[in-house]
Design a protein around this motif. Sequence first.
Motif, PDB file in Angstrom:
ATOM      1  N   LYS A 309       0.856  -1.303   0.006  1.00 23.84           N
ATOM      2  CA  LYS A 309      -0.024  -0.230  -0.166  1.00 23.84           C
ATOM      3  C   LYS A 309       0.579   1.517  -0.243  1.00 23.84           C
ATOM      4  O   LYS A 309      -0.259   2.369  -0.817  1.00 23.84           O
ATOM      5  CB  LYS A 309      -1.243   0.276   1.562  1.00 23.84           C
ATOM      6  N   THR A 310       1.689   1.364   0.473  1.00 21.83           N
ATOM      7  CA  THR A 310       2.603   2.151   0.867  1.00 21.83           C
ATOM      8  C   THR A 310       3.241   2.599  -0.765  1.00 21.83           C
ATOM      9  O   THR A 310       3.126   4.558  -0.821  1.00 21.83           O
ATOM     10  CB  THR A 310       4.140   1.843   1.603  1.00 21.83           C
ATOM     11  N   HIS A 340       7.683   5.102   7.069  1.00 23.35           N
ATOM     12  CA  HIS A 340       7.413   5.539   5.588  1.00 23.35           C
ATOM     13  C   HIS A 340       7.904   6.779   5.151  1.00 23.35           C
ATOM     14  O   HIS A 340       8.480   7.030   4.541  1.00 23.35           O
ATOM     15  CB  HIS A 340       5.668   5.971   5.993  1.00 23.35           C
ATOM     16  N   ASP A 404      -2.694   6.295   6.654  1.00 29.67           N
ATOM     17  CA  ASP A 404      -2.686   4.859   6.921  1.00 29.67           C
ATOM     18  C   ASP A 404      -2.851   4.172   8.204  1.00 29.67           C
ATOM     19  O   ASP A 404      -2.278   4.605   9.339  1.00 29.67           O
ATOM     20  CB  ASP A 404      -0.977   4.532   6.253  1.00 29.67           C
ATOM     21  N   GLN A 406      -3.174   1.266   8.993  1.00 30.33           N
ATOM     22  CA  GLN A 406      -3.383  -0.496   9.424  1.00 30.33           C
ATOM     23  C   GLN A 406      -5.247  -0.932  10.434  1.00 30.33           C
ATOM     24  O   GLN A 406      -5.892  -0.914   9.652  1.00 30.33           O
ATOM     25  CB  GLN A 406      -2.522  -0.202  10.416  1.00 30.33           C
TER      26      GLN A 406
HETATM   27 MG    MG Z   1       1.981  -0.633   5.529  1.00 31.38          MG
END
Ligand code: MG
Length: 706
Positions: A309-310, A340, A404, A406
């Motif tokens: 996803k990053t 990140h 983000d 999670q």
């Molecule tokens: Mg992630």
Amino acid sequence: MNAGIASGKTLEQIPVSAMKGVGASLAAKLAKIGLFSLQDVLLHLPLRYLDRTRVTPIGALQPNLNAVIEAEVRVCDVVFGKRRSLVCKVQDGTGTIALRFYHFNNAQKQRLTAGTRLRIFGETRRGASGLEMYHPEYEYLDEAAPLPLDQSLTPIYPATEGLTQPRLRSLALQALTWLDKHALGELLPEPVRRKLNQIPLADALRYLHQPPATANVQLLMDGEHPYQQRLAFEELLAHHLSLLLLRRETQADGATGLRMSPTLKKCFLDQLGFGLTRAQERVVCEIVADIAKPVPMLRLVQGDVGSGKTVVAALAALAAVSSGKQAAIMAPTEILAEQHRINVGKWLEPLGIKLGWLTGKLKVAERRIQLAAIASGEAEVIVGTHALFQEQVAFADLGLIVIDEQHRFGVHQRLSLSEKGTIGIENQPSSKLRPHQLIMTATPIPRTLAMSAYADLDCSVIDELPPGRTPVTTVVISDQRREEVIERVRLACEQGRQAYWVCTLIEESEALEAQAAEATASSLAESLPHLRIGLIHGRLKPVEKEQVMAAFKAGQVDLLVATTVIEVGVDVPNSSLMIIENPERLGLAQLHQLRGRVGRGSTASHCVLLYGSPLSQNSRERLRVMRESSDGFYIAEQDLLLRGPGEVLGTRQTGEMQFRIADLQRDSHLLPEVKEAALLLMSEYPLLCEQLVARWLGQNHRYLQV
Ligand code: MG
Ligand code: ADP
């Protein structure tokens, strides 16, 4: 004291400190679990109940029941099985049951002589000798002075460190007395109430905090009692309304259409070092098409852990930068934000893009520099924690927010966070335009549910893992074989691999969890003297956490003992073994997240689920699902099928679901009605909408200001 009465305040306006016995320190503890007002206390509902109102004959007992029995000891012996235990057989004329104690002392054994009469409270299980109770509570009965039984069911509340059940119970009872004097606004309009058997809110609250002895315990335990369903409906409605309101509010404003520069995109992909998966490409296309419009995007990206996803977030940010706008990427924890920053920096900085960095832990001088860069627009992509959305942060020209999450929080909550986010964004000087919002979640929402619960959200799914991953082999082993597992860790580490040892606790208490991890780390250090053992838990300072993680990433630590804090984000490809202690305490989604920390490199990885025996039938099934599948969506569907009433407790305690009473899965049958009611309220009762959202989600908004 009781200032509320004089001023005619409503319960949501009266702070908990108005109650007897609630001082600053107790109020602070209550605030920790989101209880600020009397209304909050009343809406803090029991997770389950114990029935100590009646005695059940042994002959009528079934497995997996909490029951009170009164019986006489027949025989009491130490039994040497797989594990030494004290077994005490008791009888009451209708049958016999064994009480089993793994922890006992001699004095205890001595007092349980044949003929002793006991009142016993515990949960029945199917054991080696028929029905058994493990570690029941018991009292000695004296015929001359009989002990009274409880008059109502005993509620068990979600708790936190320093807040005991008796304390929570007495607070709830006190809050109920206020309910007699102060109105708690009925926020459901008549046509909606009609469908809910007309149960008034106050009645439901009175009943659920103190169910009479005649209540149907099974329904209550299952969360399916009409009073619970009445509240669950209202809560689901509030959540649904928050989505609709958010959506409407968002779309009322405009946004700047963002256009991805093909040149920049090509540069980005060329130096990436891997090709995007088809799923990543598709999702990037969906996002790029969406943010090109002059309407603010509100899109949820679901992608299993490790699905990449990053990089999708980085590409979305690139589109913003292409269009001369800033992008903010927010992570739920410091560790993840740091990661990140490293990854996104690695990808974007070679393209000449300037990164900004903001967390709550920055030193004053550094913070000033970062804030200035964010305000001047010099920082183009800003990575950070929720410190990003505090009031002092003024962005020069923010075009996109990526959150983000999670799986720490429910999607709805995260949405309300993004709402807060946009409030922060209103510090933007010139424009009234809103940034686009992208929410990334690793919480796999079962497809069946996603359809009905999130129909109003745009959703993209990354349903493919990058190639070359070797699936994680999962084994389920009893903690009686702990030594073997330790040996396995030794072997793996001697071969240059790295391993995680994850400690879990029943209580969601950082302090206790940290203690448990510390104890485990020192005992493992004794068993494995040649290994370099690291320790990480939520109680460490951020700098310390970073140091430990950095050492682990650099290969200077062989075995990392951790609490569940590592579930978010840690990416160390060389680690190929994970031991999870007491996995039965965690929800499947959380286990799946944890396990996703291994299997990131090319070596075959293993996950050992080291359960505490004995294991209930349901836990056994759930661990089997973990062993057999690594597909987050499948696991979520199975969790849905297997979730027994007891498991609801499990998920609540791990903070997976942030509803107070509703359970999206259990109550999914309410969703069609909820949607219908939501539309009715939006069109006919706009004021009630706001109030409902404030009542049920208010706490989350407050949480966000921390
Ligand atoms: Mg992630
Ligand atoms: P998650 O979806 O769990 O956030 P990450 O974004 O952390 O996953 O990605 C996990 C790992 O996979 C990272 O090391 C990332 O660089 C790598 N990765 C992402 N996409 C691909 C791809 N298409 N091919 C190979 N590796 C990839």
